[in-house]
Design a protein around this motif. Structure first.
Motif, short mmCIF file in Angstrom:
data_model
loop_
_atom_site.label_atom_id
_atom_site.label_comp_id
_atom_site.label_asym_id
_atom_site.label_seq_id
_atom_site.Cartn_x
_atom_site.Cartn_y
_atom_site.Cartn_z
N ASN A 188 42.82 29.88 26.26
CA ASN A 188 44.04 29.77 27.06
C ASN A 188 43.65 29.31 28.47
OD1 ASN A 188 46.39 30.06 28.51
ND2 ASN A 188 46.99 31.98 27.51
N ASN A 189 43.76 28.03 28.72
CA ASN A 189 43.35 27.48 30.01
C ASN A 189 44.33 27.76 31.13
OD1 ASN A 189 40.99 26.33 28.87
ND2 ASN A 189 42.16 24.55 28.16
N GLU A 190 45.52 28.29 30.80
CA GLU A 190 46.52 28.58 31.81
C GLU A 190 46.29 29.92 32.51
OE1 GLU A 190 50.42 28.37 30.24
OE2 GLU A 190 50.27 26.26 29.64
N ILE A 191 45.54 30.81 31.87
CA ILE A 191 45.35 32.15 32.42
C ILE A 191 43.87 32.40 32.67
CG2 ILE A 191 45.69 34.62 32.07
CD1 ILE A 191 48.08 33.96 30.34
N ASN A 192 43.50 32.46 33.95
CA ASN A 192 42.11 32.71 34.34
C ASN A 192 42.00 33.80 35.41
OD1 ASN A 192 40.62 30.49 32.82
ND2 ASN A 192 42.19 29.32 33.91
N SER A 193 43.13 34.37 35.79
CA SER A 193 43.14 35.41 36.81
C SER A 193 44.41 36.23 36.67
CB SER A 193 43.07 34.81 38.21
OG SER A 193 44.28 34.12 38.50
N ASP B 182 50.39 37.09 26.14
CA ASP B 182 49.43 36.27 26.87
C ASP B 182 48.25 37.06 27.39
OD1 ASP B 182 50.99 33.72 26.86
OD2 ASP B 182 52.43 34.97 27.96
N GLY B 183 48.41 38.37 27.54
CA GLY B 183 47.33 39.19 28.06
C GLY B 183 47.43 40.61 27.58
N LEU B 184 46.31 41.30 27.58
CA LEU B 184 46.28 42.74 27.31
C LEU B 184 45.07 43.32 28.01
CD1 LEU B 184 43.90 43.72 25.10
CD2 LEU B 184 45.40 42.58 23.50
N ALA B 185 45.16 44.59 28.32
CA ALA B 185 44.01 45.33 28.85
C ALA B 185 43.62 46.37 27.82
CB ALA B 185 44.34 45.99 30.18
N THR B 186 42.33 46.58 27.65
CA THR B 186 41.88 47.54 26.63
C THR B 186 40.53 48.09 27.01
OG1 THR B 186 41.63 47.87 24.24
CG2 THR B 186 40.71 45.85 25.16
N HIS B 187 40.19 49.23 26.42
CA HIS B 187 38.85 49.78 26.58
C HIS B 187 37.90 48.97 25.70
CE1 HIS B 187 40.47 53.04 28.82
NE2 HIS B 187 41.07 53.61 27.79
N ILE B 188 37.11 48.11 26.31
CA ILE B 188 36.16 47.35 25.50
C ILE B 188 34.97 48.21 25.09
CG2 ILE B 188 36.86 45.11 26.42
CD1 ILE B 188 34.38 45.16 28.20
N GLY B 189 34.96 49.46 25.53
CA GLY B 189 33.91 50.37 25.13
C GLY B 189 34.25 51.19 23.90
N ASN B 190 35.39 50.92 23.23
CA ASN B 190 35.63 51.59 21.95
C ASN B 190 35.51 50.58 20.81
OD1 ASN B 190 38.09 50.19 21.74
ND2 ASN B 190 39.33 51.94 22.33
N ASN B 191 35.62 51.06 19.58
CA ASN B 191 35.35 50.20 18.42
C ASN B 191 36.18 48.93 18.41
OD1 ASN B 191 33.49 52.03 17.44
ND2 ASN B 191 34.85 52.92 15.91
N ALA C 205 46.67 36.50 38.92
CA ALA C 205 47.76 35.69 39.49
C ALA C 205 48.39 34.77 38.45
CB ALA C 205 47.24 34.87 40.66
N ASP C 206 47.61 34.35 37.48
CA ASP C 206 48.12 33.43 36.45
C ASP C 206 49.05 34.11 35.45
OD1 ASP C 206 46.62 31.37 37.56
OD2 ASP C 206 44.89 31.75 36.28
N MET C 207 49.16 35.45 35.53
CA MET C 207 50.03 36.17 34.60
C MET C 207 51.50 36.15 35.02
SD MET C 207 48.61 37.40 31.86
CE MET C 207 49.79 38.66 31.39
N GLU C 208 51.81 35.61 36.21
CA GLU C 208 53.20 35.58 36.65
C GLU C 208 54.07 34.83 35.64
OE1 GLU C 208 55.98 34.60 40.55
OE2 GLU C 208 53.84 34.08 40.59
N GLY C 209 55.15 35.48 35.22
CA GLY C 209 56.06 34.89 34.26
C GLY C 209 55.57 34.93 32.83
N LYS C 210 54.38 35.47 32.59
CA LYS C 210 53.80 35.53 31.25
C LYS C 210 54.13 36.87 30.60
CE LYS C 210 51.67 31.51 31.40
NZ LYS C 210 51.96 31.06 32.78
N LYS D 185 36.36 35.39 21.31
CA LYS D 185 37.69 34.77 21.29
C LYS D 185 38.54 35.15 22.49
CE LYS D 185 37.84 34.55 16.22
NZ LYS D 185 37.71 33.08 16.18
N VAL D 186 38.01 36.03 23.36
CA VAL D 186 38.75 36.45 24.55
C VAL D 186 37.86 36.36 25.77
CG1 VAL D 186 40.24 38.01 23.23
CG2 VAL D 186 38.14 38.90 24.26
N LYS D 187 38.48 36.39 26.92
CA LYS D 187 37.74 36.35 28.19
C LYS D 187 38.35 37.38 29.14
CE LYS D 187 40.72 32.55 29.73
NZ LYS D 187 40.80 31.13 30.13
N ILE D 188 37.55 37.87 30.07
CA ILE D 188 38.03 38.81 31.08
C ILE D 188 38.61 38.01 32.24
CG2 ILE D 188 37.35 40.54 32.78
CD1 ILE D 188 35.21 41.48 30.79
N VAL D 189 39.87 38.28 32.59
CA VAL D 189 40.54 37.55 33.67
C VAL D 189 40.96 38.46 34.83
CG1 VAL D 189 41.33 35.72 32.13
CG2 VAL D 189 42.80 37.71 32.52
#
Length: 374
Positions: free
Chosen positions: A148-153, A215-224, A155-160, A234-238
């Motif tokens: 997803n080249n539209e969301i890299n921060s 378009d986005g989610l936050a999650t504990h990447i320290g669980n299974n 700030a890019d989540m506005e309206g998403k 397939k995902v990136k931290i923004v």
């Protein structure tokens, strides 16, 4: 966040929803009541009755404690002869622990401090028996699809569209981050600059992101499930949690909480559990490779995921505790007040009084208490 423990019960054992703006306060309460009905009820134990067995949640540290005999050693001391590890279909109870706790299939639930407090505000007669030190910026990052080249921060989540469960860190961590960026998230009380979709299940959230439903989610990447998603490539931290904010200092701390009745009747069992947790996590950190092998087999995840949960700073299973009950009470007071001031609908409707907060944190398990491990 988010794991659960134990009870005197031998056999007690998402899709994307409508936008949050369509969910009423009554609907939230009804959803909680519905969730609390999933496990078979048990008759309460009589005062002074011996606790012969206990059901504990199967998770990374508990499978190690079982395998290395730590549970046996500690629970034998208090007369609990049988320790059973219970797993849901996804080998975790994250998000469903309040149901098991309320109905007697588990007795000590692991969750971050915000959802534990929210469950109490929603009527669960529970007490906090252990709370970790402060969280960190790595624990609950904001993720977008890697392509997803539209969301890299942030700030890019506005309206998403942002997807998460409501009572958990996937909501509360970014609620603060979005506020800090001037992009408030939708609440039941008013629309924000970022749309909110309720997605209550970990697997459903991952699928919603990968499919483009959100378009986005936050999650504990320290669980299974979080580690599997993050390591897939397939995902990136923004975006990340606000450093030294209310989430890190309070809402995002790990907690163990138990039904008040259980903590009063079986304080020795609670203490045995807390000692087991401390011993197991110390052993895991000192024996990473062997622990990863045990965790991989016991929780049925690939070895790389098992090891990632131990060594990555996002991990939350192996963290030190806050010894002071008053520190914990202060943290709850601060984050509750902050979320209310910024439009949090759970605590706006059902705020805990200072007396409630004092009673919620069970001082007998913290430093200076009769059953403290410190």
């Amino acid at each position: 966040m988010e794991n659960a423990v134990g009870s005197a019960a031998r056999h007690g054992i998402g899709r994307v929803s409508a936008v949050w703006g369509k969910v009423s306060s009554r609907g939230l309460a009804a959803a909680l009541v519905a969730a609390l009905a999933v496990a078979a009820p048990l008759a309460p134990a009589a005062a002074g009755e011996q606790l012969d067995f206990i059901n504990l949640q199967l998770n990374p540290w508990s499978v190690v404690a079982q395998e290395k005999g730590i549970f046996k050693e500690e629970f034998d001391k208090v007369g609990v002869k049988e320790v059973n590890l219970i797993a849901s279909g996804a080998a975790e109870l994250s998000g469903a622990e309040s149901a098991g706790l309320n109905r007697g299939s588990i007795a000590i639930a692991q969750r971050m401090l915000y959802p534990a407090t929210a469950h109490r505000a929603n009527g669960l007669d529970a007490v906090v028996v252990w709370v970790s030190e402060a969280s960190n910026k790595y624990r609950t990052p904001l993720l977008a699809r890697a392509d997803n080249n539209e969301i890299n921060s942030i700030a890019d989540m506005e309206g998403k569209v942002y997807g998460s469960n409501r009572v958990g860190c996937s909501y509360t961590s970014v609620f603060e981050s979005f506020e800090a960026a001037g992009l408030p998230l939708d609440t039941r009380l008013k629309a924000g600059k970022i749309r909110y979709e309720g997605v209550e299940n970990n697997g459903a959230r991952n699928a919603a992101l990968l499919s483009g439903a959100v378009d986005g989610l936050a999650t504990h990447i320290g669980n299974n499930s979080g580690a599997a998603l993050y390591l897939s490539g397939k995902v990136k931290i923004v975006g990340r949690t606000v450093e030294k904010g209310v989430y890190e200092n309070g809402a995002g701390r790990v907690s163990f909480f138990a039904m008040r009745d259980f903590a009063e009747k079986y304080p020795d069992a609670v203490k045995a559990f807390l000692i087991s947790y401390r011993r197991a996590t110390a052993w895991i950190q000192a024996n990473v490779d062997e622990s990863a092998q045990i965790i991989s087999k016991g929780t049925r995840v690939p070895l790389e995921i098992a090891k990632f949960q131990i060594v990555d700073p996002s991990g939350y299973e192996f963290i030190a505790g806050d010894t002071s009950a008053d520190n914990v009470r202060h943290a709850i007071t601060e984050f509750q007040d902050w979320y209310i001031a910024h439009g949090d609908d759970v605590f706006t409707d059902r705020k805990l009084s200072q007396q409630d907060i004092t009673a919620f944190v069970d001082g007998k398990f913290f430093k200076g208490g009769q059953y403290s491990i410190y």
